[in-house]
Motif scaffolding. Structure first.
Motif, PDB file in Angstrom:
ATOM      1  N   GLY A  89       0.722  -1.455   0.176  1.00  0.00           N
ATOM      2  CA  GLY A  89      -0.675  -0.398  -0.060  1.00  0.00           C
ATOM      3  C   GLY A  89       0.439   0.916   0.197  1.00  0.00           C
ATOM      4  O   GLY A  89       2.304   1.443   0.051  1.00  0.00           O
ATOM      5  N   GLN A  90       0.360   2.242  -0.333  1.00  0.00           N
ATOM      6  CA  GLN A  90       1.018   3.792  -0.551  1.00  0.00           C
ATOM      7  C   GLN A  90       0.685   4.124   1.655  1.00  0.00           C
ATOM      8  O   GLN A  90      -0.180   4.363   1.960  1.00  0.00           O
ATOM      9  N   ILE A  91       2.086   4.657   1.678  1.00  0.00           N
ATOM     10  CA  ILE A  91       1.736   5.604   3.511  1.00  0.00           C
ATOM     11  C   ILE A  91       1.208   6.196   3.638  1.00  0.00           C
ATOM     12  O   ILE A  91       2.044   7.532   2.689  1.00  0.00           O
ATOM     13  N   ALA A  92      -0.088   6.237   4.106  1.00  0.00           N
ATOM     14  CA  ALA A  92      -0.802   7.706   4.322  1.00  0.00           C
ATOM     15  C   ALA A  92      -0.197   8.539   5.054  1.00  0.00           C
ATOM     16  O   ALA A  92       0.361   9.978   5.231  1.00  0.00           O
ATOM     17  N   SER A  93       1.193   8.215   5.892  1.00  0.00           N
ATOM     18  CA  SER A  93       1.254   9.122   7.390  1.00  0.00           C
ATOM     19  C   SER A  93       2.419   8.856   8.727  1.00  0.00           C
ATOM     20  O   SER A  93       2.535   7.029   8.255  1.00  0.00           O
ATOM     21  N   GLY A  94       3.274   9.585   8.377  1.00  0.00           N
ATOM     22  CA  GLY A  94       4.084   8.910   9.619  1.00  0.00           C
ATOM     23  C   GLY A  94       5.278   7.718   9.167  1.00  0.00           C
ATOM     24  O   GLY A  94       5.342   8.737   7.129  1.00  0.00           O
ATOM     25  N   THR A  95       6.198   7.111   9.799  1.00  0.00           N
ATOM     26  CA  THR A  95       7.343   6.769   8.975  1.00  0.00           C
ATOM     27  C   THR A  95       7.198   5.508   9.508  1.00  0.00           C
ATOM     28  O   THR A  95       7.131   5.113  10.505  1.00  0.00           O
ATOM     29  N   VAL A 142       4.943  -3.913   3.365  1.00  0.00           N
ATOM     30  CA  VAL A 142       5.452  -4.234   4.870  1.00  0.00           C
ATOM     31  C   VAL A 142       5.255  -5.939   5.098  1.00  0.00           C
ATOM     32  O   VAL A 142       4.252  -6.039   4.449  1.00  0.00           O
ATOM     33  N   LEU A 143       5.928  -6.608   5.335  1.00  0.00           N
ATOM     34  CA  LEU A 143       6.131  -7.652   6.211  1.00  0.00           C
ATOM     35  C   LEU A 143       6.353  -8.073   7.565  1.00  0.00           C
ATOM     36  O   LEU A 143       6.852  -6.905   8.743  1.00  0.00           O
ATOM     37  N   LEU A 144       5.354  -8.301   8.430  1.00  0.00           N
ATOM     38  CA  LEU A 144       4.905  -8.517   9.923  1.00  0.00           C
ATOM     39  C   LEU A 144       5.995  -9.631  10.670  1.00  0.00           C
ATOM     40  O   LEU A 144       5.897 -10.916  10.098  1.00  0.00           O
ATOM     41  N   SER A 166      10.170  -6.046   8.032  1.00  0.00           N
ATOM     42  CA  SER A 166      10.993  -5.469   7.113  1.00  0.00           C
ATOM     43  C   SER A 166       9.928  -4.578   5.908  1.00  0.00           C
ATOM     44  O   SER A 166       8.828  -4.543   6.095  1.00  0.00           O
ATOM     45  N   VAL A 167      10.397  -3.111   6.038  1.00  0.00           N
ATOM     46  CA  VAL A 167       9.716  -2.836   4.673  1.00  0.00           C
ATOM     47  C   VAL A 167      10.568  -2.640   3.022  1.00  0.00           C
ATOM     48  O   VAL A 167      11.868  -3.022   3.083  1.00  0.00           O
ATOM     49  N   GLU A 168      10.056  -3.029   2.438  1.00  0.00           N
ATOM     50  CA  GLU A 168      10.142  -3.622   1.170  1.00  0.00           C
ATOM     51  C   GLU A 168      10.181  -3.267  -0.395  1.00  0.00           C
ATOM     52  O   GLU A 168       8.606  -2.831  -0.273  1.00  0.00           O
ATOM     53  N   THR A 169      10.745  -2.753  -0.724  1.00  0.00           N
ATOM     54  CA  THR A 169      10.134  -1.989  -2.398  1.00  0.00           C
ATOM     55  C   THR A 169      10.346  -2.812  -3.729  1.00  0.00           C
ATOM     56  O   THR A 169      11.534  -3.645  -3.674  1.00  0.00           O
ATOM     57  N   ALA A 170      10.033  -2.768  -5.021  1.00  0.00           N
ATOM     58  CA  ALA A 170      10.474  -3.339  -5.915  1.00  0.00           C
ATOM     59  C   ALA A 170      12.524  -3.536  -6.019  1.00  0.00           C
ATOM     60  O   ALA A 170      13.003  -4.479  -6.587  1.00  0.00           O
TER      61      ALA A 170
END
Length: 434
Positions: free
Chosen positions: A246-252, A291-293, A272-276
């Motif tokens: 998803g797209q982060i709506a706010s914060g970090t 985001v992986l939990l 972890s926080v991942e992108t392509a």
């Protein structure tokens, strides 16, 4: 590293010169194709003009409006070596106030035009109220047609002073509002600084657009990620992989952060926080991520992953502000659909608390909300929703009301009452020009 992006909207009364200003920005930043310029030059000659009529660069939008298009915000894309821009161009007619809502809903800045000969008028006040309601972080008052008042410093400063008082009463901080005297027709202070205003020491319009910070209040707000898609690759190597995109709506968000999944309420930690392009050490508002939990949680599209220390509230009752966009009026008891983030649920409209008069800023209790009305209502949803006040976080505080049979958008909704009016100034007219 690529150039950053500024999303901004334009607003103003009819004949304040907004089309010419947009055309001037496109023309002077060389964002117009050669054949378009040639077409404008030919059309200008046919009209008996000695200089190009730059408003013709956006005249196609007017033709669309004459065909009866209802929400016809036109988006223009241009760039400079410093920054890229997305410009939401909205019409100036009173009956299209709802279009300002559409164009400004995602804007980080708004350019509000006034005619130097007329100063602050009713439509200026109306647009300023809508921009304040939508919590647009920054505002430029572009006083246009300064050549028609002979570049009179006193006239222009009087308009700026009056508007500053209005903006302050609508909740805009003083450092969020900039006044720039311009002439879109001849180019004064639009892209190039004017020799006719030696008394003006501020930036040109383009200079301000290039230098203003692009981060809004969402950057410092608590973390929110509305889940758009659950990624589960069907491969032997990644059979245990479960990512929430998803797209982060706010914060970090960072690996190791404690989060809560809503509306379920399960707590876990970010693995972890991942992108392509690979994993990130941190991702900020506006970034699209996966985001992986650390825990296997029943989580699906429509859920929200949020900071555990400062989560949104979960509720099935909303006190909200609506900008009604439809021809058919809204009455209590209406059964509609409500789209919040990536979740859609049924909703029943309860009490209509009041309606805002955008001319006088007075509130009155209505029997119904009609097109362009802004009013406070009570809503009850079929499913509990994780929401923030719109004044705190725009994405999780905003929603749409949808007509179930047609799928048409009926209203833009804001959780809470984002508009706080204080010490409204009198509406004495600005100092007239010569």
């Amino acid at each position: 590293m690529g150039r950053d992006l500024l999303r901004f909207a334009t607003a103003g009364s009819v004949d304040d010169g907004k089309s010419t200003l947009v055309g001037r920005l496109l023309y002077d930043t060389k964002s117009v194709l050669a054949d378009q310029i040639e077409a404008v030059q030919r059309a200008s000659v046919d009209k008996g003009l000695t200089t190009p009529d730059l408003s013709l660069l956006v005249d196609g939008l007017r033709a669309e409006r004459e065909q009866g298009i209802t929400i016809d915000v036109a988006y223009r894309y241009f760039g400079t070596p410093t920054r890229e821009f997305v410009l939401a161009d909205t019409p100036g007619h009173v009956q299209y106030t709802r279009n300002t809502v559409t164009g400004a809903s995602t804007a980080e800045l708004a350019v509000l035009l006034v005619d130097a000969r007329h100063g602050v008028v009713e439509q200026t006040r109306r647009h300023a109220a809508v921009l304040a309601l939508l919590r647009v972080p920054r505002l430029v008052l572009a006083i246009n047609k300064i050549d028609l008042v002979d570049y009179d410093q006193a006239v222009l400063e009087a308009i700026g002073k009056e508007f500053a008082g209005l903006a302050r009463s609508l909740g805009f901080p003083d450092d969020a509002v900039v006044t720039i005297p311009v002439s879109a027709l001849v180019g004064d202070n639009v892209v190039d600084r004017s020799a006719h205003t030696p008394w003006y020491e501020g930036p040109t319009l383009l200079g301000h657009l290039e230098s203003v910070p692009v981060t809004g209040p969402e950057a410092d707000a608590p973390f929110r990620l509305p889940v758009q898609y659950v990624i589960r690759p069907r491969t032997e190597e990644l059979h245990d992989y479960r990512g929430y995109a998803g797209q982060i709506a706010s914060g970090t968000v960072r690996p190791g952060d404690e989060v809560v999944v809503l509306p379920g309420g399960h707590r876990t930690t970010v693995a972890s926080v991942e992108t392509a392009d690979g994993p990130l050490e941190a991702a900020h508002a506006g970034r699209s991520v996966t985001v992986l939990l650390t825990d296997d949680i029943d989580l699906s599209r429509g859920d929200v992953i949020a900071a555990a220390a400062a989560p949104p509230r979960v509720t099935d009752e909303l006190d909200a502000t609506l900008c009604w966009l439809a021809e058919k009026p809204l009455r209590p008891g209406a059964r509609l659909l409500l789209k919040h983030g990536t979740r859609t649920t049924q909703v029943i409209v309860g009490e209509l608390r009041d309606r805002l008069d955008t001319d006088t800023f007075a509130r009155e209790v209505p029997d119904q909300l009609e097109i362009n009305d802004i009013g406070r209502v009570h809503l009850r949803t079929a499913d509990p929703l994780p929401v923030d006040d719109y004044a705190d976080i725009r994405v999780t505080g905003g929603f749409l009301l949808i007509d179930p049979p047609t799928g048409n958008t009926l209203a833009a909704g804001l959780v809470g009452d984002p508009l706080v009016l204080v010490d409204l100034p009198s509406r004495a007219p600005s100092t007239p020009g010569p």
